[in-house]
Design an enzyme around this catalytic site. Structure first.
Site, PDB file in Angstrom:
ATOM      1  N   GLY A  25      53.767  -5.588  22.844  1.00  0.00           N
ATOM      2  CA  GLY A  25      52.730  -6.159  22.000  1.00  0.00           C
ATOM      3  C   GLY A  25      52.620  -7.663  22.119  1.00  0.00           C
ATOM      4  O   GLY A  25      51.550  -8.236  21.922  1.00  0.00           O
ATOM      5  N   MET A  26      53.741  -8.329  22.435  1.00  0.00           N
ATOM      6  CA  MET A  26      53.723  -9.784  22.537  1.00  0.00           C
ATOM      7  C   MET A  26      53.360 -10.267  23.924  1.00  0.00           C
ATOM      8  O   MET A  26      52.734 -11.315  24.072  1.00  0.00           O
ATOM      9  CB  MET A  26      55.087 -10.346  22.152  1.00  0.00           C
ATOM     10  CG  MET A  26      55.376 -10.322  20.673  1.00  0.00           C
ATOM     11  SD  MET A  26      56.994 -11.043  20.310  1.00  0.00           S
ATOM     12  CE  MET A  26      56.749 -12.710  20.895  1.00  0.00           C
ATOM     13  N   VAL A  29      56.911  -8.318  30.257  1.00  0.00           N
ATOM     14  CA  VAL A  29      58.343  -8.501  30.459  1.00  0.00           C
ATOM     15  C   VAL A  29      58.643  -8.400  31.949  1.00  0.00           C
ATOM     16  O   VAL A  29      58.313  -7.407  32.597  1.00  0.00           O
ATOM     17  CB  VAL A  29      59.159  -7.449  29.677  1.00  0.00           C
ATOM     18  CG1 VAL A  29      60.648  -7.748  29.796  1.00  0.00           C
ATOM     19  CG2 VAL A  29      58.745  -7.431  28.215  1.00  0.00           C
ATOM     20  N   ASP A 137      62.399  -5.179  13.330  1.00  0.00           N
ATOM     21  CA  ASP A 137      61.756  -4.171  14.193  1.00  0.00           C
ATOM     22  C   ASP A 137      62.801  -3.389  14.975  1.00  0.00           C
ATOM     23  O   ASP A 137      62.647  -3.137  16.166  1.00  0.00           O
ATOM     24  CB  ASP A 137      60.762  -4.839  15.138  1.00  0.00           C
ATOM     25  CG  ASP A 137      59.822  -3.818  15.798  1.00  0.00           C
ATOM     26  OD1 ASP A 137      59.599  -2.749  15.194  1.00  0.00           O
ATOM     27  OD2 ASP A 137      59.317  -4.084  16.905  1.00  0.00           O
TER      28      ASP A 137
END
Length: 624
Positions: A25-26, A29, A137
Site C-alpha cells: 500500500g505504501m 519493495v 498492523d
C-alpha cells in the site's frame, strides 16, 4: 522475485538494486545490496503519497523512531532518505516466506512450530515497545519465517499511513480487520496491548489455518472483533489458554509481551519448524542468492561491453585521423554497428529467462528438446537417440563440414550444487550461472541450476570428433540453445489421461502420515519426479517414473496392498522397496510408482510395513 522494470531505479542512495520483491500500500519493495554486500529490503514510496506533505512528515518521524528498534526478531532499519522526490527506507533483508504464504502452502504449524512462533513474536514486541512504538498492523503478511524463528517487519511504519485508525465512508479500515484489536476497530487510542491482541489472532490462524473471527466482509469481521468471542476451539490445548488471554476484549486483561514469552516457553514441544516450512525458507534463501549472483554477473558483462564500445570509439577516432578520406566509410560502418547495439532497435532475443513448472519438468520430452535446440546450431542429427540413464537423452549432430559432435542432455536434481567437482565457469545461460565439469579437451560438461522450485539442474555434455577440438565452447553454445528453448516452448510428451507423469509426488502423501512414517523433524527434498522425506528414525522416497516393469524382475515378490498388486524387494529389513505398476507403456516398460523406505539403524523390522502404508495412501490419488 522478478527482474527490475525500466521504471525501477538501479540505485537508491549508495545501495545497488537487484530485483523486485513485491508491492504494498505504501510503495514498491525492492531487493537491494549495500556497499558492504549486505542484502536489503528497500521500500520506495508511491508517487501520490510522496507528494502529500502531511504523509512525508509522518513518514519522517516513523523512520526516525523505527531506526531505534533492534533485536533478533525484527528487521533493522539500515538506511533511508526521507527528503528525496520519492522517499525510501532500507531494512535488513529477511530471506524467508511470510507466515500467510507458509500456512496456505503447508497447512497449520506443528506444536513445536507454534512455540517458536509465539516466543519470537513476543520477543519482537518487547523490542518494538521498548523503542516507544506500537506496530498497529501486525498480521501474517508482516511476519517472515527464517531458519531460527520469525521476524516482524514494517514495525511502526503503518502509522505513517494514518490520520487516525477509523472507518472510512466506504466501510474500509486502515489495517487488517481480522488482526486488529477492538480498540483499533473503534478508532480509540492504541497502546502496546493492541499488538498483543494481534499476536493472539496470528497464533490462532497459524494453529488452525483460519482467523478466529468469522465474517466474509469487513463490517462482519469488525463486528466479530468488537463484540463476539473468538473461535479457538481448534487451537491445540497447550496453546489455547495463551491465545484466549491475548484476545481479551479489555486491553488490561491481556498479557504483556514478557508474560507471553514466559508462557510460550512452558509449551512442551521442541521449538522447530516442520520440514515443509524449512524447505520454503531454503527456497527463499536460494532465490535471493540466485538474483544476487546473476545481477553481479550481468553487471560485469555490462562493464565489459561498455569497455569494448569505448575501445571501438577510440579505434574509430584513430582511424579517422590516419586515413582521412576513408573516415566517412569507416565511420558509417562503425556507426551502423553501434546503432544496432543501442536500445530500441530490433535484435534477436538471446539469454532468455527460464521459468519451467514442476509439471513441465515431469512431462518434458528430453530427446525432442535436444534435437529441436541443437539442430539449428550444430547441423542435422545423424545418430540414434540413446537413453543412457534416467531423465537423459543422447545423440550426435554433424554440420556441413563433416564435424561431428556427440551430446548428452540430462535433466536432473540440484545435487550439482553440493558437488565440489563442479566449478563456476564464468558463463551464463538464461541469466543463470553455468557450472563446469572439465573432463578432457574433447569432452566437456556444463550445467545450470534453475532458480525456480523445484531446483533442477540442466546438464549438457559435448564431445567433438576432432582430436584437437575443445568441447567446452561447444557445450556452452549448446546449453544456451537448450535453455532458450526451455524458456520459449519446451516440447512435452504426448501422454494419455491416465498417465502418472504429470502428478506431483510430494502432493500424494499427507504430511501428518509422513511424520508418522519417518519420525519427527521431517526434512523434505523435492525433485521433478520424486519427493524425499527424512526424519529422525526413517527416510522415505516416493518416485513416479517410467522404467522396466517390476513384474519382469525375478527378485521381486508380489504382495497385495488394498486389493492392488505391488512388487516387493526387501533388502533385509533396513531398506524396503515397493513398486506398483500404474500403466504399461511399450515393450517391457511401464509407468511405475516406487516407495523406498529406509531406516537409519539396523534392527528395525517394519520398513516394509511402513512402505505398504505409504503406498496404500498413494493409490487413491492415482488416475484410474
Amino acid at each position: 522475485m522478478k527482474g527490475l522494470s525500466s521504471n525501477d531505479p538501479r540505485r537508491l542512495g549508495r545501495n545497488r538494486l537487484i530485483a523486485v520483491i513485491g508491492q504494498g500500500g505504501m510503495g514498491r519493495v525492492l531487493l537491494g545490496q549495500a556497499p558492504s554486500g549486505r542484502l536489503l529490503a528497500v521500500k520506495q514510496i508511491h508517487r501520490p503519497l510522496a507528494r502529500n506533505t502531511e504523509f512525508r512528515e509522518r513518514f519522517r518521524r516513523e523512520v526516525t523512531a523505527s531506526a531505534q528498534v533492534t533485536g533478533a526478531y525484527t528487521a533493522a532499519v539500515v538506511d533511508s532518505d526521507t527528503e528525496s522526490e520519492r522517499p525510501w527506507l532500507a531494512t535488513e533483508y529477511i530471506p524467508g516466506p511470510d507466515l500467510r504464504t507458509v500456512i496456505e502452502e503447508t497447512g497449520p504449524l506443528s506444536l513445536g512450530g507454534m512455540r517458536l512462533l509465539a516466543a519470537g513474536l513476543a520477543a519482537a514486541l518487547i523490542e518494538i515497545h521498548r523503542a516507544g512504538l506500537v506496530h498497529r498492523d501486525l498480521k501474517p503478511a508482516n511476519v517472515l519465517l527464517t531458519v531460527d524463528g520469525p521476524r516482524v517487519i514494517d514495525f511502526g511504519i503503518a502509522r505513517a499511513l494514518e490520520g487516525d485508525a477509523q472507518l472510512t465512508a466506504t466501510g474500509s479500515v486502515v489495517g487488517s480487520p481480522a488482526y486488529m484489536s477492538p480498540e483499533q476497530a473503534q478508532g480509540q487510542p492504541l497502546g502496546p496491548a493492541a499488538d498483543v491482541f494481534s499476536v493472539g489472532a496470528i497464533l490462532a490462524m497459524a494453529a488452525t489455518g483460519d482467523s478466529p473471527f468469522s465474517g466474509t466482509a469487513t463490517p462482519q469481521v469488525l463486528y466479530s472483533v468488537i463484540h463476539s468471542a473468538p473461535d479457538v476451539s481448534r487451537v491445540p490445548p497447550p496453546l489455547r489458554d495463551i491465545v484466549e488471554h491475548c484476545l481479551a476484549k479489555d486491553p488490561a486483561q491481556r498479557p504483556t509481551p514478557e508474560q507471553l514469552l514466559e508462557a510460550a516457553g512452558r509449551i512442551e514441544a521442541e521449538p522447530v519448524w516442520p520440514g515443509a516450512v524449512r524447505d520454503l525458507v531454503a527456497g527463499h534463501r536460494a532465490d535471493s542468492q540466485w538474483w544476487t549472483e546473476t545481477t553481479a554477473k550481468h553487471a560485469r558483462y555490462e562493464a565489459q561491453l561498455a569497455d569494448l564500445r569505448d575501445r571501438r570509439r577510440r579505434t574509430l577516432r584513430t582511424a579517422a585521423a590516419a586515413v582521412g578520406a576513408l573516415v566517412f566509410v569507416a565511420g558509417t560502418a562503425f556507426a551502423a554497428q553501434e546503432w544496432a547495439e543501442q536500445p530500441g532497435h530490433a535484435a534477436p532475443a538471446s539469454d532468455l529467462s527460464m521459468a519451467v513448472t514442476g509439471e513441465q519438468w515431469r512431462t518434458l520430452d528430453i530427446c525432442a528438446l535436444l534435437e529441436n535446440s541443437l539442430s539449428p546450431e550444430f547441423g542435422a542429427r545423424t545418430g540414434d537417440f540413446s537413453n543412457a540413464i534416467l531423465n537423459s537423452c543422447g545423440t550426435t549432430f554433424t554440420d556441413s563440414s563433416g564435424t561431428e559432435v556427440a551430446f548428452e542432455l540430462e535433466i536432473g536434481s540440484d545435487d550439482v550444487m553440493n558437488d565440489n567437482l563442479w566449478k563456476p565457469s564464468g558463463e551464463v545461460a538464461g541469466w543463470m550461472p553455468m557450472f563446469g565439469l572439465f573432463t578432457n579437451e574433447r569432452s566437456c560438461a556444463r550445467t545450470v541450476v534453475t532458480q525456480n522450485r523445484p531446483l533442477v539442474s540442466v546438464e549438457l555434455t559435448a564431445k567433438t570428433s576432432e582430436t584437437s577440438g575443445n568441447g567446452c565452447p561447444v557445450a556452452e553454445r549448446g546449453l544456451r540453445a537448450v535453455v532458450n528453448r526451455l524458456a520459449v516452448n519446451p516440447p512435452r510428451l504426448s501422454l494419455p489421461e491416465n498417465s502418472i507423469r504429470p502428478l506431483d509426488p510430494c502432493a500424494l502423501l499427507d504430511e501428518n502420515l509422513v511424520s508418522e512414517l519417518v519420525g519427527p523433524s521431517v526434512r523434505r527434498t523435492v525433485r521433478p519426479t520424486s519427493c524425499h522425506w527424512s526424519g529422525d528414525d526413517y527416510n522415505l522416497t516416493l518416485t513416479l517414473n517410467e522404467h522396466v516393469r517390476p513384474d519382469r524382475n525375478s527378485r521381486n515378490s508380489a504382495v497385495q496392498v488394498d486389493g492392488a498388486t505391488a512388487y516387493l524387494q526387501d533388502s533385509g529389513g533396513r531398506i524396503c522397496d515397493l513398486a506398483y505398476m500404474a500403466r504399461p507403456t511399450h515393450d517391457d516398460q511401464a509407468e511405475v510408482v516406487t516407495i523406498s523406505m529406509g531406516a537409519w539403524r539396523d534392527g528395525v523390522p517394519d520398513t516394509c510395513d511402513r512402505a505398504e502404508r505409504a503406498l496404500s495412501a498413494v493409490l487413491p490419488g492415482l488416475p484410474k
